[in-house]
Design a protein around this motif. Sequence first.
Motif: not given
Length: 101
Positions: A25, A29, A34
């Motif tokens: 994640r 990001d 993600a």
Amino acid sequence: MCQPVVATFKKSTVHIYRDCIRLARYIGDMNGHAKNMSKQVRIVFRTNQFEIDPKKIEEQKTDAVRFLTNFMQHEAERMARSQKKAASESTQTPRTRSTLD
């Protein structure tokens, strides 16, 4: 007699899975992927969820931990370079144009 030292990880597979998902994640990001990266981690863990060979399980755990540590080292180096660059830019004084008066 001396017995060979075998590296075993105290972290459970669940903890390693959670760390990998968090890292996916975080990386995702940064580049906008993600969901795809988390999905890839899930796929890898699910394809191996029925593995019963202890040696193979330890090998896979070792690979996952190596991935996590390599990324963290890479990220720390990147942050150190950016901080060094920012520090060197802030200490430089702007050049003034000399005039011939």
